[in-house]
Design an enzyme around this catalytic site. Structure first.
Site, PDB file in Angstrom:
ATOM      1  N   LEU A   1      46.577  51.099  51.672  1.00 27.71           N
ATOM      2  CA  LEU A   1      45.849  52.069  50.849  1.00 27.71           C
ATOM      3  C   LEU A   1      44.664  51.449  50.143  1.00 27.71           C
ATOM      4  O   LEU A   1      43.689  52.134  49.840  1.00 27.71           O
ATOM      5  CB  LEU A   1      46.791  52.675  49.801  1.00 27.71           C
ATOM      6  CG  LEU A   1      47.959  53.506  50.336  1.00 27.71           C
ATOM      7  CD1 LEU A   1      48.867  53.917  49.198  1.00 27.71           C
ATOM      8  CD2 LEU A   1      47.458  54.733  51.081  1.00 27.71           C
TER       9      LEU A   1
ATOM     10  N   GLY B   1      46.805  42.195  44.619  1.00 30.53           N
ATOM     11  CA  GLY B   1      47.123  42.112  46.031  1.00 30.53           C
ATOM     12  C   GLY B   1      46.973  43.472  46.683  1.00 30.53           C
ATOM     13  O   GLY B   1      46.544  44.441  46.055  1.00 30.53           O
ATOM     14  N   PRO B   2      47.333  43.587  47.956  1.00 25.46           N
ATOM     15  CA  PRO B   2      47.177  44.868  48.669  1.00 25.46           C
ATOM     16  C   PRO B   2      48.232  45.886  48.260  1.00 25.46           C
ATOM     17  O   PRO B   2      49.309  45.547  47.776  1.00 25.46           O
ATOM     18  CB  PRO B   2      47.346  44.455  50.136  1.00 25.46           C
ATOM     19  CG  PRO B   2      48.195  43.236  50.092  1.00 25.46           C
ATOM     20  CD  PRO B   2      47.825  42.506  48.830  1.00 25.46           C
TER      21      PRO B   2
ATOM     22  N   LYS C   1      53.031  47.854  45.991  1.00 20.67           N
ATOM     23  CA  LYS C   1      52.061  46.824  45.606  1.00 20.67           C
ATOM     24  C   LYS C   1      52.678  45.458  45.932  1.00 20.67           C
ATOM     25  O   LYS C   1      53.766  45.130  45.471  1.00 20.67           O
ATOM     26  CB  LYS C   1      51.724  46.924  44.130  1.00 20.67           C
ATOM     27  CG  LYS C   1      50.684  45.896  43.670  1.00 20.67           C
ATOM     28  CD  LYS C   1      50.494  45.947  42.170  1.00 20.67           C
ATOM     29  CE  LYS C   1      49.800  47.196  41.732  1.00 20.67           C
ATOM     30  NZ  LYS C   1      49.466  47.150  40.286  1.00 20.67           N
TER      31      LYS C   1
ATOM     32  N   ASP D   1      42.531  47.279  31.166  1.00 23.33           N
ATOM     33  CA  ASP D   1      41.820  47.376  32.449  1.00 23.33           C
ATOM     34  C   ASP D   1      41.722  48.834  32.904  1.00 23.33           C
ATOM     35  O   ASP D   1      41.947  49.147  34.062  1.00 23.33           O
ATOM     36  CB  ASP D   1      42.525  46.530  33.511  1.00 23.33           C
ATOM     37  CG  ASP D   1      41.605  46.212  34.698  1.00 23.33           C
ATOM     38  OD1 ASP D   1      40.378  46.295  34.523  1.00 23.33           O
ATOM     39  OD2 ASP D   1      42.118  45.894  35.784  1.00 23.33           O
TER      40      ASP D   1
END
Length: 835
Positions: free
Chosen positions: A526, A532-533, A548, A645
């Site tokens: 996604l 990370g991915p 995740k 964030d």
């Protein structure tokens, strides 16, 4: 008085005659335009005349926009033969052609066509096309003889006649100030299927991928390649590309720049400047054949290398490959059956499906549905693909210029020896079986240990994706530190008992998650973040999840992983993403979330096509939802959380476009009456950081308020904060204040919703955003006040103070200055500054 009156009228007539001569709409026989005169289009859209650079005496004849400040030249006549000085002229020659003469009346350029009439004339049309006509018949036009710029309305033929050196190849300027022919050309590929190609000399530099009837397939970011271009027939058996803007009055141009980049520009009337819409090649993988034959290039921030050999192939020169020299490409690991002279007993070749690719160059098309058969029956065939709008595509010989996309792209069926297909399948199956057995043994051992440790006090609640022996209940009570530390082994992922006391926290089986995400395949990916991915998965019960995966090379990932587990497990709110559990196996650490079908806010908000889904009502609901989620974090949750964030990519959208705040890896917990803290480790995202946090390490709930203000302005405008970096305003905040101060704040609202937005509500939202992004944290409202302002129009709003800066405070005397960073809006950064 009579002589004075006559003289006055003579003077006026002279002025009028000069004006007519200086701005003509047509050039006829015997009429010449001098260096200080121009030819204009009927509606004053374009002008033609002489121009030159400030530091050179060379003069050129060109066409540029009449009403746009500055000379944006779209066409040049004598680009390789400049005139020295201002003595040149432009007119109709004795043969009826349009000609440019130097000071000595010598021709330096001509239309150079043959026709049977002396009644020729030249006119400049309102689309920028210079046309030479004779007896009402067009005999020459600049649109068929372009220089470096493609204009809407130009018909670019498609076919073998469009090769390099023909009229329809666009050639760059030598430099930004010298229009002579440069090193780069652009045109439609003359060697095969329609696609746009940029050449450097005779070598290909970039290609757009194949046209499928709707778009060019090889573009990672579609821009206006998705809409506007059409491929038409000319009635004579030929085809041509033409581009028409989505909005008829848009001023758009495509240009091959002197540095070899194909760039699309659109004029922004509100800002009085050209906006760059797209630029190719955009990434290093867009450079033609970056990785050589039989290799795929991957533009991402993942741990994977830029270049990888496709399935069944290995680096041709391993030593060069390991040193980052990929130009030699890859070679086949096992010869095909046909290459082995059909040895008896050798199984037939097969095909491996490689997904999400930019298809290789030099394809051939067959009008058949038996594409696989066509490929197998030819000794030289190496791959095939079936593409909607194109049909059966077949490749012979080397596969060149392959790119791996994170999403989209096409599936390429690569021909491999049977042994490469079988071995790969067996190896994968062995890995899966071993992993499943080991996972089962580990689960069983831990379960027995837990039963012995806690005896009958355990509450059993299986992870939703594991069944029977795969169930691994994990509970966090007063002694959970020992459990987690024992389980995580080298990961050292220990959690204090107070952090996750209370409800049980499901721990998923790693092999189960691997199966759910198709072994973390690229088609399930996604996105990619600093952690990370993230992958899409589907549990056995049909429930969709987002996983995740902690990058093994992430220096900050472990701490953020622990932080996110602790926080989200404690937080429950309709505007916060729901954490379903985690998985920890050796160095593998996964977080399992509820799946958000509409992905993140930035994927919709900053997409020129998808952003139309976000009308005024939907955007205001998203803003209010984010505000309520932040208020919960700051005031109403059991823990007082500072997110640190907050940005568009960390706002997920569910099936109903409801916003959910995510990614708590950088969040901090405040205790008791604590209102402010400082840190030597500043983490966050460029463009969203509050000034006091970015440059002084001070953070508080007001830091999140600043980020919310930036996000609010982005949602209203549909533009990224950092898209203003190279402008006078330098950021969205500066641009918003500029419009606010000039009482033009409605111009900030996204043009696609501006007319349908209630003006008073839109202005109120902008007002709230300006209050949130004030330089001083003390002047910003807290989130409870922001929610009240958004939900009640009766609440009066104070006037915001002008931001003295638009992103960071001055960095004098500090080791690091954010303004010098060249990072994207979505890049999460960590930096250490001197205190």
């Amino acid at each position: 008085m009579a002589p004075v009156t006559v003289s006055f009228y003579v003077f006026l007539f002279s002025l009028l005659s000069f004006h007519i001569a200086a701005n003509r709409t047509r050039i006829t026989r015997g009429v010449f335009i001098r260096d200080n005169e121009t030819l204009v289009s009927r509606d004053l859209n374009f002008v033609m005349g002489f121009f030159g650079s400030h530091n050179s005496s060379s003069r050129y004849v060109g066409i540029w926009y009449y009403k746009i400040p500055g000379q944006t030249v779209i066409w040049v006549a004598n680009r390789d033969k400049p005139i020295n000085g201002t003595g040149g002229s432009l007119g109709i020659g004795n043969d009826g052609n349009l000609v440019v003469l130097d000071a000595g009346k010598n021709p330096v350029w001509s239309t150079n066509v043959s026709f049977d009439s002396n009644n020729s004339f030249a006119s400049l049309r309102d689309d920028g096309n210079l046309v030479l006509s004779s007896e009402q018949k067009e005999v020459w036009q600049s649109f068929e003889n372009p220089t470096d710029t493609y204009m809407p309305g130009m018909k670019v033929p498609v076919g073998a006649s469009t090769g390099q050196g023909c009229h329809y190849v666009f050639t760059s300027w030598k430099s930004d100030t010298f229009p002579s022919k440069g090193n780069y050309t652009m045109g439609v590929d003359p060697e095969g299927l329609p696609q746009i190609v940029v050449w450097e000399g005779e070598n290909r530099r970039w290609r757009s991928g194949y046209w499928d009837g709707r778009m060019f397939q090889g573009l990672s970011i579609m821009g206006n390649y998705l809409y506007g271009f059409t491929l038409n027939r000319d009635g004579k058996g030929g085809k041509y590309f033409i581009y028409n803007p989505l909005k008829g009055n848009d001023k758009v141009r495509f240009q091959i720049m002197s540095d070899g980049y194909e760039t699309e520009f659109r004029w922004n009337e509100d800002e009085k400047r050209w906006n760059q819409i797209q630029r190719e090649p955009l990434h290093e993988c867009d450079i033609y054949n970056k990785c050589g034959s039989f290799a795929a290039c991957r533009s991402s921030t993942s741990d994977l290398p830029v270049c990888t050999c496709i399935r069944g192939f290995k680096p041709k020169h391993m030593d060069q490959w390991q040193n980052g020299n990929w130009s030699a490409g890859c070679t086949r690991m096992t010869p095909l059956k046909a290459q082995m002279n059909a040895i008896s007993g050798v199984p037939n070749d097969g095909f491996f499906d490689h997904r999400s690719l930019k298809l290789p160059d030099f394809a051939r098309v067959f009008s058949t549905e038996l594409c696989e058969t066509v490929c197998l029956n030819n000794y030289s065939c190496t791959a095939y693909a079936n593409v909607n709008g194109i049909g059966c595509m077949v490749w012979y010989g080397d596969l060149i210029d392959i790119q791996h996309f994170q999403g989209g792209g096409n599936t390429l069926h690569i021909r491999l020896a049977h042994s490469d297909l079988d071995d790969g399948g067996k190896k994968n199956m062995i890995v899966i079986i071993i992993s499943a057995v080991m996972a089962g043994l580990i689960c069983l051992g831990i379960f027995v240990w837990l039963v012995w440790r806690f005896k009958g006090k355990l509450k059993v609640s299986p992870a939703s994706c594991c069944k029977n022996s795969d169930v691994l209940p994990v509970f966090y009570g007063s002694n959970n530190r020992d459990v987690s530390a024992e389980f995580s082994a080298s990961a050292d992922l220990s959690l204090e008992g107070s952090q996750l006391s209370g409800p049980e926290f499901p721990l998923f089986n790693f092999s189960c998650i691997s199966i759910a995400t198709n072994n973390f395949s690229e088609e399930n990916k996604l996105g990619q973040g600093g952690f990370g991915p993230v992958y899409k998965g589907k549990l056995p019960d049909g429930e969709q999840i987002a996983v995740k995966r902690l990058s093994r090379r992430s220096g900050q990932g472990l701490e953020e992983f622990k932080n996110e587990m602790v926080l989200i497990a404690k937080l429950q709110h309709r505007n916060l993403v729901r954490l379903m559990g985690c998985s920890i196996q050796g160095e593998e650490k996964l977080l399992v979330y509820e799946y958000m079908p509409n992905k993140s806010l930035d994927c919709v908000l900053f997409d020129p096509v998808k952003q139309t889904q976000l009308d005024w009502t939907r955007r205001s609901e998203i803003i209010e939802g984010i505000a309520r989620g932040l208020l919960y974090l700051h005031r109403d949750s059991r823990l007082r959380i500072i997110h640190r964030d907050l940005k568009a990519s960390n706002i997920l959208l569910d099936e109903n476009m409801n916003p959910k705040i995510s990614d708590f890896g950088l969040a901090r917990i405040f205790g008791g009456n604590q209102n402010e803290a400082n840190t030597n480790r500043v983490v966050g995202t460029y463009g969203y950081m509050a000034p006091e946090y970015a440059m002084e390490g001070l953070f508080s709930v007001k830091s999140d308020v600043y980020s919310f203000g930036v996000l609010l302005l982005e949602i209203l405008s549909g533009r990224r904060n950092t898209s203003f970096r190279n402008t006078d305003d330098s950021s969205l905040i500066g641009y918003a204040w500029h419009l606010w101060n000039e009482h033009r704040a409605m111009e900030l609202v996204d043009s696609c919703i501006r007319d349908s937005s209630p003006k008073n509500k839109a202005l109120r939202c902008i007002h709230i955003g300006m209050l949130c992004v004030q330089d001083s944290a003390a002047h910003r409202p807290n989130m409870s006040a922001v929610v009240l302002m958004l939900e009640s129009e009766a609440t009066s709003l104070p006037m915001p103070m002008q931001p003295l800066i638009t992103s960071m405070r001055r960095c004098e005397g500090r080791e690091f200055c954010m303004d010098g960073l060249d990072v994207s809006n979505d890049l999460t950064i960590t930096m250490v500054v001197g205190r």
